[in-house]
Design a protein around this motif. Structure first.
Motif, PDB file in Angstrom:
ATOM      1  N   TYR A   1      -3.128  10.930 -12.006  1.00 29.64           N
ATOM      2  CA  TYR A   1      -3.720   9.903 -12.487  1.00 29.64           C
ATOM      3  C   TYR A   1      -4.817  10.573 -13.562  1.00 29.64           C
ATOM      4  O   TYR A   1      -5.158  10.438 -14.514  1.00 29.64           O
ATOM      5  CB  TYR A   1      -4.177   8.528 -11.823  1.00 29.64           C
ATOM      6  CG  TYR A   1      -4.828   7.719 -12.536  1.00 29.64           C
ATOM      7  CD1 TYR A   1      -4.204   6.854 -13.539  1.00 29.64           C
ATOM      8  CD2 TYR A   1      -6.373   7.547 -12.431  1.00 29.64           C
ATOM      9  CE1 TYR A   1      -4.990   5.822 -14.106  1.00 29.64           C
ATOM     10  CE2 TYR A   1      -7.138   6.848 -13.236  1.00 29.64           C
ATOM     11  CZ  TYR A   1      -6.329   5.839 -14.189  1.00 29.64           C
ATOM     12  OH  TYR A   1      -7.146   4.758 -14.751  1.00 29.64           O
TER      13      TYR A   1
ATOM     14  N   LEU B   1      -4.508   2.899  -1.506  1.00 30.91           N
ATOM     15  CA  LEU B   1      -4.081   2.805  -2.788  1.00 30.91           C
ATOM     16  C   LEU B   1      -2.763   1.812  -2.735  1.00 30.91           C
ATOM     17  O   LEU B   1      -2.082   1.820  -1.867  1.00 30.91           O
ATOM     18  CB  LEU B   1      -3.373   4.166  -3.428  1.00 30.91           C
ATOM     19  CG  LEU B   1      -4.387   5.222  -3.649  1.00 30.91           C
ATOM     20  CD1 LEU B   1      -3.659   6.408  -4.075  1.00 30.91           C
ATOM     21  CD2 LEU B   1      -5.403   4.867  -4.547  1.00 30.91           C
ATOM     22  N   ALA B   2      -2.725   0.892  -3.869  1.00 32.56           N
ATOM     23  CA  ALA B   2      -1.669   0.118  -3.796  1.00 32.56           C
ATOM     24  C   ALA B   2      -0.975   0.113  -5.318  1.00 32.56           C
ATOM     25  O   ALA B   2      -1.508   0.576  -6.275  1.00 32.56           O
ATOM     26  CB  ALA B   2      -1.964  -1.505  -3.863  1.00 32.56           C
ATOM     27  N   ARG B   3       0.378  -0.297  -5.211  1.00 32.23           N
ATOM     28  CA  ARG B   3       1.373  -0.063  -6.376  1.00 32.23           C
ATOM     29  C   ARG B   3       1.154  -1.357  -6.993  1.00 32.23           C
ATOM     30  O   ARG B   3       1.379  -2.475  -6.440  1.00 32.23           O
ATOM     31  CB  ARG B   3       2.577   0.292  -6.054  1.00 32.23           C
ATOM     32  CG  ARG B   3       3.440   0.290  -7.384  1.00 32.23           C
ATOM     33  CD  ARG B   3       4.853   0.764  -6.812  1.00 32.23           C
ATOM     34  NE  ARG B   3       4.699   2.311  -6.437  1.00 32.23           N
ATOM     35  CZ  ARG B   3       5.532   3.071  -6.219  1.00 32.23           C
ATOM     36  NH1 ARG B   3       6.711   2.598  -6.004  1.00 32.23           N
ATOM     37  NH2 ARG B   3       5.404   4.071  -5.434  1.00 32.23           N
TER      38      ARG B   3
ATOM     39  N   HIS C   1       0.888  -1.169   0.124  1.00 33.76           N
ATOM     40  CA  HIS C   1       0.158  -0.020   0.040  1.00 33.76           C
ATOM     41  C   HIS C   1       0.993   1.335  -0.012  1.00 33.76           C
ATOM     42  O   HIS C   1       1.857   1.214   0.620  1.00 33.76           O
ATOM     43  CB  HIS C   1      -1.089  -0.007   1.352  1.00 33.76           C
ATOM     44  CG  HIS C   1      -2.138  -0.878   1.268  1.00 33.76           C
ATOM     45  ND1 HIS C   1      -2.089  -2.181   1.671  1.00 33.76           N
ATOM     46  CD2 HIS C   1      -3.201  -0.664   0.507  1.00 33.76           C
ATOM     47  CE1 HIS C   1      -3.133  -2.782   1.418  1.00 33.76           C
ATOM     48  NE2 HIS C   1      -4.018  -2.129   0.389  1.00 33.76           N
ATOM     49  N   LEU C   2       0.457   2.292  -0.590  1.00 35.16           N
ATOM     50  CA  LEU C   2       1.108   3.558  -0.799  1.00 35.16           C
ATOM     51  C   LEU C   2       0.771   4.437   0.577  1.00 35.16           C
ATOM     52  O   LEU C   2      -0.574   4.103   1.121  1.00 35.16           O
ATOM     53  CB  LEU C   2       0.780   4.435  -2.103  1.00 35.16           C
ATOM     54  CG  LEU C   2       1.163   3.698  -3.298  1.00 35.16           C
ATOM     55  CD1 LEU C   2       0.614   4.537  -4.418  1.00 35.16           C
ATOM     56  CD2 LEU C   2       2.801   3.613  -3.266  1.00 35.16           C
TER      57      LEU C   2
ATOM     58  N   ASP D   1       0.259  10.171   0.481  1.00 37.48           N
ATOM     59  CA  ASP D   1       0.616  10.287  -1.263  1.00 37.48           C
ATOM     60  C   ASP D   1      -0.754  10.359  -2.110  1.00 37.48           C
ATOM     61  O   ASP D   1      -0.680  10.551  -3.175  1.00 37.48           O
ATOM     62  CB  ASP D   1       1.490   9.219  -1.724  1.00 37.48           C
ATOM     63  CG  ASP D   1       2.796   9.237  -0.981  1.00 37.48           C
ATOM     64  OD1 ASP D   1       3.378  10.540  -0.472  1.00 37.48           O
ATOM     65  OD2 ASP D   1       3.816   8.353  -1.048  1.00 37.48           O
TER      66      ASP D   1
ATOM     67  N   ASP E   1       2.813  -3.400 -10.449  1.00 35.70           N
ATOM     68  CA  ASP E   1       3.591  -3.308 -11.553  1.00 35.70           C
ATOM     69  C   ASP E   1       3.138  -4.414 -12.651  1.00 35.70           C
ATOM     70  O   ASP E   1       3.486  -5.562 -12.362  1.00 35.70           O
ATOM     71  CB  ASP E   1       4.958  -3.539 -11.216  1.00 35.70           C
ATOM     72  CG  ASP E   1       6.242  -3.507 -12.088  1.00 35.70           C
ATOM     73  OD1 ASP E   1       5.645  -3.382 -13.380  1.00 35.70           O
ATOM     74  OD2 ASP E   1       7.059  -3.444 -11.986  1.00 35.70           O
TER      75      ASP E   1
ATOM     76  N   ARG F   1      -1.162  11.375  -6.119  1.00 33.47           N
ATOM     77  CA  ARG F   1      -1.200  10.299  -7.105  1.00 33.47           C
ATOM     78  C   ARG F   1      -2.481  10.210  -7.692  1.00 33.47           C
ATOM     79  O   ARG F   1      -2.498  10.267  -8.934  1.00 33.47           O
ATOM     80  CB  ARG F   1      -0.895   8.800  -6.110  1.00 33.47           C
ATOM     81  CG  ARG F   1       0.269   8.924  -5.516  1.00 33.47           C
ATOM     82  CD  ARG F   1       1.130   7.998  -6.412  1.00 33.47           C
ATOM     83  NE  ARG F   1       2.338   7.853  -5.691  1.00 33.47           N
ATOM     84  CZ  ARG F   1       3.385   7.321  -6.252  1.00 33.47           C
ATOM     85  NH1 ARG F   1       3.482   6.491  -7.269  1.00 33.47           N
ATOM     86  NH2 ARG F   1       4.515   7.156  -5.627  1.00 33.47           N
TER      87      ARG F   1
END
Length: 63
Positions: free
Chosen positions: A16, A52-54, A3-4, A8, A56, A12
């Protein structure tokens, strides 16, 4: 999935929404996140209401 930090989240999400306006509106409608649908500033407390999660996707492998 990490998680961010909540602090932030506003920047973010605002970034977006600016870079992907149509996708942000569609995502906001689908997930019931009105802050992504409109053009008002993202509230500073959104990180406490929305995690929020990053992700990839460049490294994701589907089997």
């Amino acid at each position: 999935m990490p998680h961010l930090p909540a602090v932030d989240a506003p920047s973010r999400l605002s970034s977006y929404r600016s870079r992907h306006p149509r996708a942000a509106k569609a995502l906001g409608r689908t997930l019931n996140i009105p802050e992504l649908v409109g053009n008002a500033p993202i509230p500073s407390d959104i990180g406490t209401r929305l995690a929020l999660a990053r992700i990839d996707v460049g490294q994701a492998t589907i089997h």
